[in-house]
Write a protein that holds these residues in place. Structure first.
Motif, PDB file in Angstrom:
ATOM      1  N   SER A   2     102.669 125.847 103.535  1.00 51.08           N
ATOM      2  CA  SER A   2     101.242 125.602 103.707  1.00 51.08           C
ATOM      3  C   SER A   2     100.461 126.491 102.745  1.00 51.08           C
ATOM      4  CB  SER A   2     100.820 125.889 105.149  1.00 51.08           C
ATOM      5  OG  SER A   2     100.799 127.281 105.374  1.00 51.08           O
TER       6      SER A   2
ATOM      7  N   GLU B 266      97.897 128.306 103.456  1.00 49.52           N
ATOM      8  CA  GLU B 266      97.648 129.598 104.105  1.00 49.52           C
ATOM      9  C   GLU B 266      98.859 130.513 104.010  1.00 49.52           C
ATOM     10  OE1 GLU B 266      95.435 129.656 107.838  1.00 49.52           O
ATOM     11  OE2 GLU B 266      94.955 127.548 107.433  1.00 49.52           O
TER      12      GLU B 266
ATOM     13  N   GLN C 248      91.970 131.204 105.813  1.00 46.35           N
ATOM     14  CA  GLN C 248      91.791 129.792 106.150  1.00 46.35           C
ATOM     15  C   GLN C 248      90.608 129.206 105.373  1.00 46.35           C
ATOM     16  OE1 GLN C 248      90.808 128.953 110.268  1.00 46.35           O
ATOM     17  NE2 GLN C 248      91.920 127.022 110.157  1.00 46.35           N
ATOM     18  N   GLN C 249      89.538 129.971 105.282  1.00 45.58           N
ATOM     19  CA  GLN C 249      88.368 129.520 104.525  1.00 45.58           C
ATOM     20  C   GLN C 249      88.715 129.360 103.044  1.00 45.58           C
ATOM     21  OE1 GLN C 249      85.100 132.298 104.559  1.00 45.58           O
ATOM     22  NE2 GLN C 249      83.617 130.729 103.981  1.00 45.58           N
TER      23      GLN C 249
ATOM     24  N   ALA D  13      91.654 128.762 101.804  1.00 44.53           N
ATOM     25  CA  ALA D  13      92.530 127.593 101.693  1.00 44.53           C
ATOM     26  C   ALA D  13      91.710 126.307 101.677  1.00 44.53           C
ATOM     27  CB  ALA D  13      93.536 127.574 102.841  1.00 44.53           C
ATOM     28  N   SER D  14      90.648 126.263 102.465  1.00 41.74           N
ATOM     29  CA  SER D  14      89.829 125.044 102.524  1.00 41.74           C
ATOM     30  C   SER D  14      89.058 124.801 101.229  1.00 41.74           C
ATOM     31  CB  SER D  14      88.858 125.103 103.712  1.00 41.74           C
ATOM     32  OG  SER D  14      87.799 126.005 103.459  1.00 41.74           O
ATOM     33  N   LEU D  15      88.852 125.829 100.430  1.00 39.97           N
ATOM     34  CA  LEU D  15      88.137 125.691  99.159  1.00 39.97           C
ATOM     35  C   LEU D  15      89.049 125.333  97.983  1.00 39.97           C
ATOM     36  CD1 LEU D  15      85.732 128.759  99.406  1.00 39.97           C
ATOM     37  CD2 LEU D  15      85.142 126.342  99.712  1.00 39.97           C
TER      38      LEU D  15
ATOM     39  N   TRP E 153      90.836 127.417  92.087  1.00 42.86           N
ATOM     40  CA  TRP E 153      89.512 127.886  92.497  1.00 42.86           C
ATOM     41  C   TRP E 153      88.770 128.369  91.265  1.00 42.86           C
ATOM     42  CZ3 TRP E 153      94.050 129.248  94.911  1.00 42.86           C
ATOM     43  CH2 TRP E 153      94.173 128.944  96.271  1.00 42.86           C
TER      44      TRP E 153
END
Length: 156
Positions: free
Chosen positions: A3, A5, A23-24, A26-28, A108
């Motif tokens: 994953s 994360e 987690q934040q 990872a969402s970006l 990113w």
């Protein structure tokens, strides 16, 4: 495949983030699927991004004036790479980055990641440049979301 994360947790740069921040982060992440030979960034480009290899491999190449290619270093699953422009905005990329195999990168931009670097050392007053120094990383035991797309073909 691990994953996002878990990859972040195992990474020495991001492993010390709190779970909610990881987690934040990872969402970006913006996934990029590449075929072998696709170019992520060319030498000389201003490339203010960081990528984490989720699957596959990437090579860093330098080209001589005579046209010979030298592999400077390989990158594999779990490795990160950032362009010099990630920290030093006017600095061009010193290497060309082709996918060495079919790969999935998590990418990113510098602006999206800046708050996460500040969260790593909130009271230290460290500059962005200090994050290049591994002695500032906390090791764990075992949106500028406009992304420059992969460029087919060769870099000039």
């Amino acid at each position: 495949m691990q994953s996002i994360e878990h990859l972040l947790l195992e990474n020495p740069v991001f492993g010390s983030l709190q779970p909610a921040r990881r987690q934040q982060l990872a969402s970006l992440a913006v996934p990029r699927r590449l075929q072998k030979g696709e170019i992520i960034s060319c030498a000389g480009a201003l490339w203010p991004y960081l990528f984490l290899i989720e699957k596959g491999s990437v090579s860093a190449h330098k080209q001589s004036l005579e046209g010979r290619r030298l592999t400077v270093t390989p990158f594999a699953s779990g490795d990160i790479f950032w362009g010099l422009a990630f920290f030093y905005e006017p600095m061009p990329q010193p290497v060309t980055l082709p996918a060495a195999s079919p790969s999935v990168l998590l990418q990113w931009g510098a602006e999206a990641l800046r708050p996460f670097f500040e969260a790593l050392h909130p009271s230290s007053g460290l500059s962005r440049e200090a994050y290049l120094d591994p002695s500032n990383w906390r090791l764990k035991s075992k949106q500028d979301s406009q992304l420059q797309g992969a460029q087919p073909g060769l870099c000039l």
